[in-house]
Each structure stands twice: as structure tokens, then as C-alpha cells.
Design an enzyme around this catalytic site. Structure first.
Site, short mmCIF file in Angstrom:
data_model
loop_
_atom_site.label_atom_id
_atom_site.label_comp_id
_atom_site.label_asym_id
_atom_site.label_seq_id
_atom_site.Cartn_x
_atom_site.Cartn_y
_atom_site.Cartn_z
N PHE A 103 3.17 0.93 -19.75
CA PHE A 103 3.38 2.35 -19.52
C PHE A 103 4.81 2.51 -19.00
O PHE A 103 5.38 1.56 -18.46
CB PHE A 103 2.40 2.91 -18.50
CG PHE A 103 1.04 3.21 -19.06
CD1 PHE A 103 0.89 3.86 -20.28
CD2 PHE A 103 -0.10 2.85 -18.36
CE1 PHE A 103 -0.36 4.13 -20.79
CE2 PHE A 103 -1.36 3.12 -18.87
CZ PHE A 103 -1.48 3.76 -20.09
N THR A 174 -1.85 1.47 -7.48
CA THR A 174 -3.25 1.83 -7.66
C THR A 174 -4.17 0.76 -7.09
O THR A 174 -5.27 1.07 -6.61
CB THR A 174 -3.55 2.02 -9.16
OG1 THR A 174 -2.74 3.09 -9.65
CG2 THR A 174 -5.00 2.35 -9.41
N SER A 175 -3.76 -0.49 -7.13
CA SER A 175 -4.57 -1.57 -6.57
C SER A 175 -4.92 -1.28 -5.12
O SER A 175 -6.06 -1.48 -4.68
CB SER A 175 -3.83 -2.90 -6.68
OG SER A 175 -3.45 -3.18 -8.01
N HIS A 213 -8.96 -0.66 -15.54
CA HIS A 213 -7.89 -1.63 -15.28
C HIS A 213 -8.44 -2.85 -14.53
O HIS A 213 -9.29 -2.73 -13.65
CB HIS A 213 -6.78 -0.97 -14.46
CG HIS A 213 -5.49 -1.72 -14.49
ND1 HIS A 213 -5.29 -2.90 -13.81
CD2 HIS A 213 -4.33 -1.46 -15.15
CE1 HIS A 213 -4.06 -3.33 -14.03
NE2 HIS A 213 -3.46 -2.49 -14.84
N THR A 272 -5.51 1.94 -19.47
CA THR A 272 -4.31 1.21 -19.87
C THR A 272 -4.35 0.81 -21.34
O THR A 272 -3.36 0.97 -22.06
CB THR A 272 -4.13 -0.04 -18.99
OG1 THR A 272 -4.00 0.38 -17.63
CG2 THR A 272 -2.88 -0.80 -19.39
N TYR A 358 -0.05 -0.81 22.24
CA TYR A 358 1.37 -0.49 22.09
C TYR A 358 1.63 0.64 21.09
O TYR A 358 2.76 1.13 20.99
CB TYR A 358 2.18 -1.73 21.69
CG TYR A 358 1.68 -2.45 20.45
CD1 TYR A 358 2.02 -2.03 19.17
CD2 TYR A 358 0.85 -3.56 20.57
CE1 TYR A 358 1.55 -2.69 18.04
CE2 TYR A 358 0.38 -4.23 19.46
CZ TYR A 358 0.73 -3.78 18.19
OH TYR A 358 0.27 -4.44 17.08
N VAL A 379 0.10 -1.96 8.39
CA VAL A 379 0.46 -1.03 9.47
C VAL A 379 1.83 -0.42 9.18
O VAL A 379 1.98 0.79 9.15
CB VAL A 379 0.47 -1.74 10.84
CG1 VAL A 379 0.95 -0.80 11.94
CG2 VAL A 379 -0.94 -2.26 11.17
N GLY A 380 2.85 -1.27 8.95
CA GLY A 380 4.17 -0.75 8.62
C GLY A 380 4.17 -0.06 7.26
O GLY A 380 3.36 -0.36 6.39
#
Length: 510
Positions: A103, A174-175, A213, A272, A358, A379-380
Site C-alpha cells: 500500500f 495497526t499492530s 492482516h 491487504t 514519580y 509509557v514514552g
């Protein structure tokens, strides 16, 4: 005694003791980025003339560049020279207008600018407090896109009456969208079935069409589902390879009779392989009988649904639990940018929330915000919302719709050219901008012979460097996929590719 090398590159091997190291020296930033921007502009100017597929061997780059990192600094010009001479020739050029594989991976000046600025700011927006504008921008961009898609307000972060119960998050792919929704659905099913901890996990079952997929099946395994209870429901030409709700119901009923708990159904809008469309509303109705979570994967074709003439493919979306689409595929927003919407944000955050000391703060404790770290695996997170907002803010709805319609029109041109040549056949109906076609079996050519002819055609085309196509298998037949949509593509590239296909076919068959 040998002569002294006056090449400035040679002197770069020695440390500069007169200056302290300043990696963000403003003048260096300006100079490096000017050179990088010039490179990008030149790249887009010249990429059309480059072979789409490179002629390199595995390990080539280590042979061309040093296998060990340098001890001392080098002028940025040396780095850019190595980029041009060693890296670029080894690239598969997804930006090429002659790229028709997989794609499209679309892009735009606004998206590149947004990604550059976001990279420069380099925020780590795990909580609202850590990056207020980045969080607010992501929420705003997602709600804008939801309006373009005419999604129900239940999927929006903010509505005219205030904060909604639903919401969205921008993920990488998408995973990730499938994985986090599978985890939320898993936990809901375990609670619903009265499981003690995860003791009921082996009884949970999930469902998707065989055209779904492959990342879905990987995500199921990662979420802990028993591979024996991951149902891949066969499809065929009678539904244009879309999921048959009657078959889905039959399989789910059989699982219940066997003591299993239907947990999650994945419906796809634009598969797909063939761009098949599962009937979202009918699938949701079946899943509702079993309280199963319904997710819609609209990674590619979701972008087309900003156009009214394609919006019907999402009919029934108000009855699903989540939907994801990827503007990095077809909405001019560079990787990575997958937008996940959920009808109940708490069902997602309850499964994914982390609350270390924290990261505690008054804004989070107020309940006025959903920290986006609690809607993803990690998290980041990057400031992805900026580029998506800049694309919509810069180009506007009308231009984005024009972009989609232009690609679809070019795909229709290619489809008509294929239909006009009796050596070829269209294998499945074209729903968007993907054409699935093949040399057809005729005369003494068997289906097996035709498969080999199509494989040879694809390999011959790709070796020319003038076009790049990929393949799939549909109904046990080897099929060529011609995906229109590269951001630099024009009608002339489509017609040139067809001329190359015709010429190569004639050389093969005559």
C-alpha cells in the site's frame, strides 16, 4: 617521509580540543538542517529517475561504511556524502511515483515539517502534565479526523457537551491498535465469565476472516490467546472475500456450545490482499449476541471514508467498540501514525494503566484528562499529533478529498486498461485504489502455468527498476497487486507502468 594529506576529511579523525561539545549549537542546527532540507527537496525532485528497487546484497552497507563506530568527529558534509553515495542507492524508494507495491506510504510537505518540529521539541508525552500541548494537540487532531470520518461522537475525546466517554490515541501501527484492544477485550471477557485471575484465558476465542492482516494473528498470540481458539473464517468470491456474517455466527455458536467464550471479532475495511470489505454493521450485530468486542481495522481504506461516496463502508460503526485507521498509508501523514478510537476509553485504560509514584500529579488525579500512556503498550511517546494536525490544518478537507479521489480515478484508468486487454483478467472488484489482476489462463495455458507466468511477469517488471509491484494469492491463484497512491504519482506514471506491463508480457508470451 610521506607527504601530509591536506584533505579536510583526514583532519576529522582528530579531536577538536579548542571547542566544547555542543550537540545543539544553534548555528550547527541551522546549517545541518538546511543541508538536510536541501537533500530532501533534491530527493523528491530526482526519485522518479532512480530504480525503485535497489540492486544490493545483504550486508552491503557494512562493506561500504566502517564496520566500527568512529572515535572522533567528522564534518557533517562527510556524513551527508556517505548518505548520498551509500545509503540512497540501497533504498527501496517508497516515495517513487513508480512504486505500486503493498500500500502507499504517503507523505507531504506539511507532514514532514510537522515531524521535523516534533523531533526537535522531542517531548516525551506520557502524561498530560509532561506535555500539555502535545496531549491537547493529539486529542484535537483525533477529534478533527473523527469529524472528517463522520464517526459517532461516542468515539470522540471532546464533544459539544464536554468530555466524552470515548476517545482516541495515536499509535505507531495497526499492530499496536489490535494488541491493546485485544488486551482490553480479553480482560473484559475474563471479568464477564467470572474467571479468577487469568484462569479462564484458555477458554477465550477470537475471530477474523482469512483475509485479515497477519498482524492480527500475531497480536492474538502476544495477548495470550490459545492459538487453537484463534478462528480464521474462510472467505470466497461469493462475498468478494469479505467476512460472511452467517459463517461468523455459526462458528461463534459452535464455540459457545463447546464451552468457549467469544471475546473479540476483527472486521476489516480494505484488506491487504484484495481490499475486501467486511460488513461492519452485520458483523457487529452478530458479535453483540455474545457480548464480544468488535474492532474495525480500516488502516488503509479508512482514509477514503473522508469522501462521502466511500463512507458507507463504515456503516454500523456506531455499534463497534473500536476502530483504527492509518493516515501514514493514504492521508499524506508520514510514518508512524495510526489513529485508534474506542467507544469507552476506560475499558482500554483500565487494562493498560500504570501509576508509579514519580508520574503522579494533580491534573491526572483530577480525572479531567486521560494520560495517553494508559492507552498504549509503552509509557514514552512521540509528539505524533503535530504532523497530523498540520496536514489537516494546511490542506483542509477539500484538498484531502481531492487527493483520495485522484488516486481512485487513476486506479480506475488502470483497471480499464487491464480489462481492455484480453490476455488479462481482474480477479476481484476494485473498491478503492488497488487493482488485483493477472495474466489469465487461456488456450493451452493451465492455471498452474498462469501462476508461473504471473510470477515471472512480476519479477521481470521489478528487475527493470522502472516499476515495483507486489503479489498475493486469492482463491489459490497468484495475483498481481497494483496499488495507486504514492504522493508523487500522476496519470502518466500509471499509463507508463501499463505500457511496461504490456511490453514485458508480449516478450514473455510471444
Amino acid at each position: 617521509m610521506g607527504s601530509i594529506d591536506t584533505n579536510p576529511t583526514a583532519f576529522s579523525a582528530f579531536p577538536d580540543d579548542d571547542k566544547s561539545f555542543q550537540p545543539l549549537n544553534p548555528e550547527d542546527v541551522r546549517a545541518y538542517l538546511h543541508k538536510a532540507v536541501d537533500f530532501v527537496s533534491d530527493y523528491y525532485t530526482n526519485v522518479e529517475s532512480m530504480p525503485v528497487l535497489p540492486n544490493v546484497k545483504p550486508g552491503y552497507l557494512q562493506d561500504e561504511l566502517s564496520a566500527s563506530p568512529p572515535t572522533y568527529s567528522a564534518p557533517f558534509d562527510v556524513t551527508m556524502k556517505e548518505l548520498r553515495t551509500s545509503v540512497v542507492p540501497g533504498m527501496t524508494h517508497w516515495a517513487s511515483p513508480n512504486f505500486f507495491a503493498f500500500f502507499p506510504s504517503t507523505n507531504s510537505a506539511a507532514a514532514i515539517a510537522g515531524d521535523l518540529i516534533a523531533s526537535a521539541m522531542n517531548t516525551v508525552g506520557f502524561t498530560w502534565q509532561a506535555a500539555p500541548a502535545a496531549t491537547e494537540m493529539e486529542v484535537l487532531a483525533l477529534d478533527w479526523l473523527a469529524q472528517l470520518l463522520h464517526l459517532p461522537t461516542t468515539f470522540m475525546n471532546r464533544t459539544s457537551s464536554g468530555r466524552g466517554t470515548g476517545g482516541g490515541v495515536i499509535l505507531g501501527t495497526t499492530s499496536e491498535a489490535m494488541l491493546v484492544t485485544l488486551v482490553a477485550a480479553r480482560d473484559a471477557a475474563l471479568r464477564r465469565s467470572g474467571s479468577v485471575g487469568v484462569s479462564g484465558l484458555p477458554k477465550l476465542a477470537v475471530y477474523a476472516a482469512d483475509q485479515t492482516h497477519s498482524t492480527f494473528f500475531k497480536a492474538c498470540r502476544l495477548a495470550g490467546f490459545d492459538p487453537a481458539h484463534i478462528r480464521s473464517i474462510p472467505t470466497g468470491p461469493e462475498t468478494n472475500y469479505g467476512l460472511d456474517p452467517a459463517k461468523l455466527l455459526e462458528v461463534m455458536q459452535a464455540d459457545v456450545a463447546a464451552g468457549l467464550v467469544p471475546t473479540y471479532v476483527c472486521a476489516t475495511v480494505g484488506t491487504t490482499s484484495s481490499n475486501a470489505v467486511d460488513p461492519v454493521g452485520a458483523v457487529a450485530d452478530v458479535a453483540a449476541m455474545f457480548n464480544a468486542w468488535v474492532h474495525v481495522d480500516a488502516a488503509y481504506a479508512g482514509s477514503a471514508c473522508i469522501c462521502p461516496e466511500f463512507r458507507h463502508h463504515l456503516d454500523g460503526v456506531e455499534r463497534v467498540d473500536s476502530i483504527s485507521m492509518s493516515p501514514h498509508k493514504w492521508l499524506l501523514t508520514c510514518l508512524d501514525c495510526t489513529c485508534l478510537y474506542v467507544r469507552d476509553a476506560h475499558r482500554l485504560s483500565d487494562s493498560l494503566e500504570t501509576n508509579p509514584e514519580y508520574l503522579k500529579n494533580d491534573v491526572t488525579d483530577s480525572g479531567e484528562v486521560t494520560d495517553l500512556k494508559d492507552m498504549q503498550v509503552g509509557v514514552g511517546r512521540r509528539f505524533r499529533g503535530l504532523k497530523l494536525w498540520m496536514v489537516m490544518r494546511t490542506y483542509g478537507t477539500a484538498k484531502l478529498q481531492e487527493h483520495i479521489r485522484s488516486d481512485v480515478a487513476m486506479a480506475k484508468i488502470f483497471e480499464d486498461l487491464v480489462r481492455a486487454d484480453d490476455r488479462f483478467e481482474i480477479v476481484v472488484p476494485r473498491n478503492f485504489a488497488l487493482v488485483c489482476f493477472r495474466i489469465k489462463a487461456s488456450g493451452s495455458m493451465t492455471e498452474k502455468d498462469a501462476d508461473e507466468a504471473n510470477r515471472l511477469l512480476m519479477e521481470s517488471l521489478n528487475k527493470t527498476g522502472k516499476a515495483y509491484l507486489a503479489h498475493t494469492v486469492i482463491g489459490e491463484r497468484f495475483v498481481l497487486r497494483f496499488a495507486v497512491g504514492s504522493s508523487l504519482q500522476e496519470e502518466r506514471h500509471v499509463t507508463s507502468a501499463w505500457e511496461l506491463i504490456k511490453k514485458t508480457t508480449s516478450e514473455m508470451l510471444d
